[in-house]
Design a protein around this motif. Sequence first.
Motif, PDB file in Angstrom:
ATOM      1  N   UNK A   1      -6.406   8.672   2.747  1.00  0.00           N
ATOM      2  CA  UNK A   1      -7.327   8.043   1.793  1.00  0.00           C
ATOM      3  C   UNK A   1      -6.663   7.866   0.431  1.00  0.00           C
ATOM      4  N   UNK A   2      -5.888   8.874  -0.006  1.00  0.00           N
ATOM      5  CA  UNK A   2      -5.176   8.770  -1.284  1.00  0.00           C
ATOM      6  C   UNK A   2      -4.120   7.670  -1.211  1.00  0.00           C
ATOM      7  N   UNK A   3      -3.468   7.539  -0.059  1.00  0.00           N
ATOM      8  CA  UNK A   3      -2.468   6.482   0.129  1.00  0.00           C
ATOM      9  C   UNK A   3      -3.113   5.107   0.023  1.00  0.00           C
ATOM     10  N   UNK A   4      -4.285   4.937   0.640  1.00  0.00           N
ATOM     11  CA  UNK A   4      -4.983   3.649   0.571  1.00  0.00           C
ATOM     12  C   UNK A   4      -5.285   3.262  -0.880  1.00  0.00           C
ATOM     13  N   UNK A   5      -5.669   4.247  -1.698  1.00  0.00           N
ATOM     14  CA  UNK A   5      -5.946   3.975  -3.104  1.00  0.00           C
ATOM     15  C   UNK A   5      -4.672   3.552  -3.834  1.00  0.00           C
ATOM     16  N   UNK A   6      -3.564   4.237  -3.538  1.00  0.00           N
ATOM     17  CA  UNK A   6      -2.294   3.879  -4.178  1.00  0.00           C
ATOM     18  C   UNK A   6      -1.843   2.481  -3.764  1.00  0.00           C
ATOM     19  N   UNK A   7      -2.016   2.144  -2.490  1.00  0.00           N
ATOM     20  CA  UNK A   7      -1.635   0.809  -2.018  1.00  0.00           C
ATOM     21  C   UNK A   7      -2.498  -0.252  -2.680  1.00  0.00           C
ATOM     22  N   UNK A   8      -3.777   0.040  -2.867  1.00  0.00           N
ATOM     23  CA  UNK A   8      -4.654  -0.907  -3.556  1.00  0.00           C
ATOM     24  C   UNK A   8      -4.177  -1.142  -4.987  1.00  0.00           C
ATOM     25  N   UNK A   9      -3.748  -0.062  -5.672  1.00  0.00           N
ATOM     26  CA  UNK A   9      -3.235  -0.191  -7.042  1.00  0.00           C
ATOM     27  C   UNK A   9      -1.922  -0.965  -7.064  1.00  0.00           C
ATOM     28  N   UNK A  10      -1.034  -0.647  -6.127  1.00  0.00           N
ATOM     29  CA  UNK A  10       0.252  -1.351  -6.058  1.00  0.00           C
ATOM     30  C   UNK A  10       0.046  -2.834  -5.764  1.00  0.00           C
TER      31      UNK A  10
END
Length: 287
Positions: free
Chosen positions: A233-242
């Motif tokens: 879930x944290x990775x998905x948030x980072x990918x959304x930001x990137x």
Amino acid sequence: MIKKLFGALALVLSCGTAVVHAADAGYPLESAPKPVTDLGALQNGAKIFVNYCLSCHSASAVRYNKLLQIGLTEEQIKNSLLFTGEGVGDMMDIAMSPKDAKAWLGTTPPDLSVIARAKSTNAGPSGADYIYTYLRTFYRDTSKATGWDNLVFPSVGMPHVMWDVQGPRTLTTTTVHQVSSDPANPEAPKVWERVTVTYDQDGYATSQKETLQGEAHASFDAKFTSLNPEKDAAFDMDVADLTAFLAWMSEPVQQDRKLIGIWVMLFLFIFLFVAYRLNAAFWKDVR
């Protein structure tokens, strides 16, 4: 004249529809959740880009001081984003030359300055959707040279550089297609077959085939199972930001462009009304 105008408009709309349909032919894209107006997302995306992307992929059309537009200060850029002696006014470039990149990696990693705009030409209405889905569909595959593969870009040469952030997960793909009932006989009738392939967290695949009875239709389905849902879930948030940062970097003035477009259209409508009234006043006595 009016017919020609409507004809041109219809052509543009039909071309746009063709692009969307072409994108639907591949792996379905998910909508990128973060807008380019979210400064917090852009700032975190810039940090992720510098830490995970900028070692191989340059952004040679963008200077570091351009990041002032997303709310960062020069001091923050110096302390958090510059690690090898660059200046705030330098381009976001890499030390690796294209020649060395091809020798070491087998190909030259593309420059990411306008990657979101480039992908929007063949990925439907938004290149950000392509990037967001692409970065979230890596899976381990021991049959590949890098040990990784991707659902959006099969046999991609790039490994999953953020695998440690995402955590381990498995993938199960289900493909339904037609095959010959007797491979040795070219005239044998075709039957429908379901192939289920499961990739474990280490990239080893197990396959199962099943012949289906009756009529079916061709399909492909993929399901990821995370072994660490919190990290995923944290990775998905980072990918959304990137993704938001890459979309912003592709056109930093896009919000200004849209605002200018609104004012231009407003001016044209007002001018149209003025021109109409002038035309009526000019021809009033003639009639």
